[in-house]
Design a protein around this motif. Structure first.
Motif, short mmCIF file in Angstrom:
data_model
loop_
_atom_site.label_atom_id
_atom_site.label_comp_id
_atom_site.label_asym_id
_atom_site.label_seq_id
_atom_site.Cartn_x
_atom_site.Cartn_y
_atom_site.Cartn_z
N SER A 10 -4.34 -11.95 4.79
CA SER A 10 -3.71 -11.42 3.58
C SER A 10 -2.24 -11.84 3.57
CB SER A 10 -3.82 -9.90 3.54
OG SER A 10 -5.17 -9.49 3.60
N LYS A 14 -4.13 -17.15 -0.13
CA LYS A 14 -5.49 -17.36 -0.62
C LYS A 14 -5.56 -17.37 -2.14
CE LYS A 14 -7.43 -13.91 1.42
NZ LYS A 14 -6.18 -13.31 1.95
N ASN A 31 -12.75 -12.51 -4.34
CA ASN A 31 -13.27 -11.30 -3.72
C ASN A 31 -14.73 -11.04 -4.10
OD1 ASN A 31 -13.12 -9.03 -2.08
ND2 ASN A 31 -12.38 -7.71 -3.71
N ASP A 59 -12.65 -12.00 1.97
CA ASP A 59 -11.60 -11.62 2.91
C ASP A 59 -11.70 -10.16 3.29
OD1 ASP A 59 -10.31 -10.14 0.79
OD2 ASP A 59 -9.50 -12.04 0.05
N ARG A 61 -10.70 -7.54 2.11
CA ARG A 61 -10.92 -6.54 1.07
C ARG A 61 -12.37 -6.06 1.05
NH1 ARG A 61 -8.49 -9.78 -3.91
NH2 ARG A 61 -9.38 -11.47 -2.64
N TYR A 99 5.27 -9.64 2.78
CA TYR A 99 4.94 -8.29 2.33
C TYR A 99 6.19 -7.52 1.91
CZ TYR A 99 -0.07 -7.99 3.23
OH TYR A 99 -1.43 -8.15 3.15
N HIS A 106 -0.27 -3.32 3.14
CA HIS A 106 -1.39 -4.08 3.68
C HIS A 106 -2.69 -3.34 3.39
CE1 HIS A 106 -4.03 -6.03 6.61
NE2 HIS A 106 -3.16 -7.03 6.62
N PRO A 107 -3.76 -4.08 3.01
CA PRO A 107 -5.02 -3.40 2.65
C PRO A 107 -5.63 -2.56 3.76
CG PRO A 107 -5.30 -5.80 2.85
CD PRO A 107 -3.84 -5.53 2.83
N GLU A 121 -6.17 -7.00 11.16
CA GLU A 121 -6.87 -7.98 10.31
C GLU A 121 -7.15 -9.27 11.07
OE1 GLU A 121 -6.31 -10.28 6.00
OE2 GLU A 121 -4.58 -9.39 7.02
#
Length: 291
Positions: A10, A14, A31, A59, A61, A99, A106-107, A121
């Motif tokens: 992330s 991408k 996604n 990814d 997500r 970020y 961050h997810p 990740e």
């Protein structure tokens, strides 16, 4: 048909890569739920669909479901369905910086430290990277450079190596590059700085190149350095390394180091690796004097 699975860290680019592929004529889906991968591949491969270039993003997500990607890929393999995996990466420092600039969370850690999410990740998607056909490190890539890499692979269909070499000239008085894996000191070579007619020129100018390379030690050094790198690089690759930054330094990073980096670049072009050359400090003397 060309079916590309786009994945990676992330913040590594991408979404930008997917947009670039779309501009290049690919039908893109961001996604894609993993449970739809098989059906989507079937539909895309149908001759009635009239689609011959597809890119799908998969990814972190997907959460814990990401682990089922291994089984999905196995099914594609069993069907002998052709696919390629593009993995985009960047070092942790760069990802954290990106970020902060976008002020996004961050997810994996909505309310925690970004670095914690990045580390988690990286471990979760390591299996995808290990299977990737193409790995592009965007740590130092400009947007136009990323586009050039993608065009090379997915538009021009040129040969691509996952091992990336950056030749970086620098001046020791400005500090050794933090990201250099190997550093070579060329201050033993004659210095054009002490000749008034050459001082304002750089290693990109023919006069400087002729002056430096006229020293027999310069040619001998380049030959020995080439032999060393030709030995080291395959062994680095064997150990899983995919990026190498080679620092070449002189006093100010303007004459000798630039010349040697340029010469080494020309020699390494014959090797099957992705190669770029940068000159970190080439303009610093000029900037200092202007100030």
């Amino acid at each position: 048909m060309r079916f590309v699975i786009v994945s990676g860290m992330s913040g590594a680019g991408k979404s930008i890569a997917l947009k670039m592929l779309e501009d290049a004529g690919y039908f893109c889906v961001d996604n894609l739920p993993l449970q739809l991968l098989q059906e989507f591949a079937r539909i895309a491969s149908d001759t009635k669909t009239d689609v011959d270039q597809v890119a799908v993003s998969v990814d972190i997500r997907s959460g814990q479901n990401l682990s089922r990607l291994t089984d999905e890929l196995k099914q594609l393999d069993e069907r002998k369905f052709p696919y390629e995996i593009l993995f985009l990466d960047a070092d942790n420092v760069t990802l954290i910086k990106r970020y902060k600039e976008t002020r996004r969370s961050h997810p994996l850690v909505k309310d925690g430290r970004v670095e914690t999410g990045i580390i988690k990740e990286r471990e979760m998607i390591r299996f995808i990277k290990e299977r990737a056909d193409y790995i592009i490190d965007t740590t130092k890539l400009l947007t136009r450079e990323l586009k050039a890499e993608l065009d090379k692979i997915f538009v021009k269909n040129e040969a691509y190596s996952n091992f990336n070499i950056t030749l970086l000239s620098f001046g020791f008085k400005y500090g050794i590059p933090n990201d250099a894996d190997l550093v070579f000191d060329v201050r033993f070579l004659p210095n054009p700085y002490y000749l008034p007619e050459l001082r304002s020129l750089t290693g990109n100018d023919q006069q400087i190149q002729d002056y430096v390379m006229n020293c027999k030690e310069a040619g001998e050094f380049l030959n020995k350095l080439y032999d060393l790198l030709a030995f080291l690089i395959p062994n680095y690759i064997k150990e899983g390394k995919y990026r190498l930054v080679i620092g070449v330094g002189c006093t100010g990073g303007k004459h000798r180091s630039v010349t040697i980096a340029n010469q080494l670049y020309q020699q390494l072009l014959e090797l099957p690796y992705s190669l770029r050359c940068e000159h970190r400090d080439i303009e610093k003397d000029a900037v200092t004097k202007a100030l």
